[in-house]
Motif scaffolding. Structure first.
Motif, mmCIF file in Angstrom:
data_model
loop_
_atom_site.group_PDB
_atom_site.id
_atom_site.type_symbol
_atom_site.label_atom_id
_atom_site.label_comp_id
_atom_site.label_asym_id
_atom_site.label_seq_id
_atom_site.Cartn_x
_atom_site.Cartn_y
_atom_site.Cartn_z
ATOM 1 N N TRP A 33 0.938 -1.378 0.053
ATOM 2 C CA TRP A 33 -0.020 -0.249 -0.014
ATOM 3 C C TRP A 33 0.738 1.226 0.031
ATOM 4 O O TRP A 33 0.568 2.179 -0.586
ATOM 5 C CB TRP A 33 -0.944 0.131 1.194
ATOM 6 N N SER A 34 2.063 1.298 0.751
ATOM 7 C CA SER A 34 2.728 2.504 0.822
ATOM 8 C C SER A 34 3.477 2.620 -0.400
ATOM 9 O O SER A 34 3.668 3.765 -1.071
ATOM 10 C CB SER A 34 3.901 2.131 1.953
ATOM 11 N N VAL A 35 3.871 1.627 -1.162
ATOM 12 C CA VAL A 35 4.593 1.707 -2.527
ATOM 13 C C VAL A 35 3.685 2.262 -3.503
ATOM 14 O O VAL A 35 3.916 2.916 -4.455
ATOM 15 C CB VAL A 35 5.094 0.376 -2.874
ATOM 16 N N LEU A 36 2.455 1.774 -3.424
ATOM 17 C CA LEU A 36 1.361 2.038 -4.338
ATOM 18 C C LEU A 36 0.693 3.393 -4.367
ATOM 19 O O LEU A 36 0.172 4.278 -4.857
ATOM 20 C CB LEU A 36 0.314 1.152 -4.700
ATOM 21 N N ALA A 37 0.843 3.836 -3.067
ATOM 22 C CA ALA A 37 0.063 5.277 -2.606
ATOM 23 C C ALA A 37 1.218 6.345 -3.101
ATOM 24 O O ALA A 37 0.597 7.307 -3.218
ATOM 25 C CB ALA A 37 -0.069 5.238 -1.312
ATOM 26 N N ALA A 38 2.517 5.970 -3.091
ATOM 27 C CA ALA A 38 3.480 7.494 -3.516
ATOM 28 C C ALA A 38 3.097 7.926 -4.781
ATOM 29 O O ALA A 38 3.174 9.199 -4.872
ATOM 30 C CB ALA A 38 4.781 6.645 -3.564
ATOM 31 N N PRO A 39 2.857 7.220 -5.765
ATOM 32 C CA PRO A 39 2.539 7.849 -7.153
ATOM 33 C C PRO A 39 1.106 8.714 -6.927
ATOM 34 O O PRO A 39 1.075 9.775 -7.514
ATOM 35 C CB PRO A 39 2.527 6.696 -8.304
ATOM 36 N N PHE A 40 0.078 8.315 -6.352
ATOM 37 C CA PHE A 40 -0.965 9.004 -5.920
ATOM 38 C C PHE A 40 -0.853 10.251 -5.299
ATOM 39 O O PHE A 40 -1.367 11.244 -5.458
ATOM 40 C CB PHE A 40 -2.022 7.977 -5.360
ATOM 41 N N VAL A 41 -0.029 10.288 -4.412
ATOM 42 C CA VAL A 41 0.432 11.467 -3.531
ATOM 43 C C VAL A 41 1.039 12.417 -4.508
ATOM 44 O O VAL A 41 0.934 13.766 -4.505
ATOM 45 C CB VAL A 41 1.326 10.996 -2.331
ATOM 46 N N LEU A 42 2.028 11.785 -5.380
ATOM 47 C CA LEU A 42 2.873 12.811 -6.369
ATOM 48 C C LEU A 42 1.728 13.299 -7.362
ATOM 49 O O LEU A 42 1.940 14.697 -7.370
ATOM 50 C CB LEU A 42 3.802 11.851 -6.820
#
Length: 117
Positions: A33-42
Motif C-alpha cells: 500500500w505504501s509503495v502504490l500510494a506514493a505515485p497517487f500522492v505525487l
C-alpha cells in the motif's frame, strides 16, 4: 505575502509532495500500500500545485491539460512498473517528481521568455 514568495508557492508545494511520496515509500518498504500510494500522492501534489498556480495567476481556476496529461502518464507508468515488481517502483518516484515539475513552468505560456532585442 510577498510577491516573490507567492511565485514560489506552487513549486514548493510540488517539492513537498515529492518528499512526502518518497517518505511514504520509505516508511514501509515491504508494504504494497505504501509503495502504490506514493505515485497517487505525487499526482495529487501536482494537481494541487497547478490549481494554486492558476489561483495566483489571472487564468481560470482549473487544472491545465499539461498537468492532467503528466499526472495520467505518471499513474500509467507506475502501473506498468508495479506490474514488474513493487521494488522497482520506489526508485522511480524522484524521477516522476522531476517530470511533474514541467507543467508548472509551461502553464499558459508563463515560462521563460527569450528575446533577440
Amino acid at each position: 505575502m510577498k510577491r516573490s514568495f507567492r511565485k514560489l508557492s506552487p513549486p514548493l508545494l510540488l517539492a513537498t509532495g515529492v518528499i512526502v511520496a518518497a517518505a511514504l515509500r520509505l516508511a514501509a518498504p515491504h508494504e504494497a500500500w505504501s509503495v502504490l500510494a506514493a505515485p497517487f500522492v505525487l499526482v495529487l501534489a501536482l494537481v494541487a500545485a497547478d490549481l494554486l498556480q492558476a489561483h495566483l495567476g489571472s487564468g481560470p481556476m482549473r487544472v491545465s491539460s499539461g498537468a492532467l496529461l503528466v499526472g495520467v502518464a505518471i499513474l500509467v507508468a507506475s502501473a506498468a512498473i508495479a506490474a514488474q515488481g513493487l521494488a522497482h517502483l520506489g526508485s522511480w518516484i524522484p524521477i516522476f517528481g522531476g517530470c511533474a515539475a514541467a507543467p508548472l513552468f509551461l502553464r499558459h505560456g508563463e515560462g521563460p521568455r527569450c528575446s533577440l532585442d
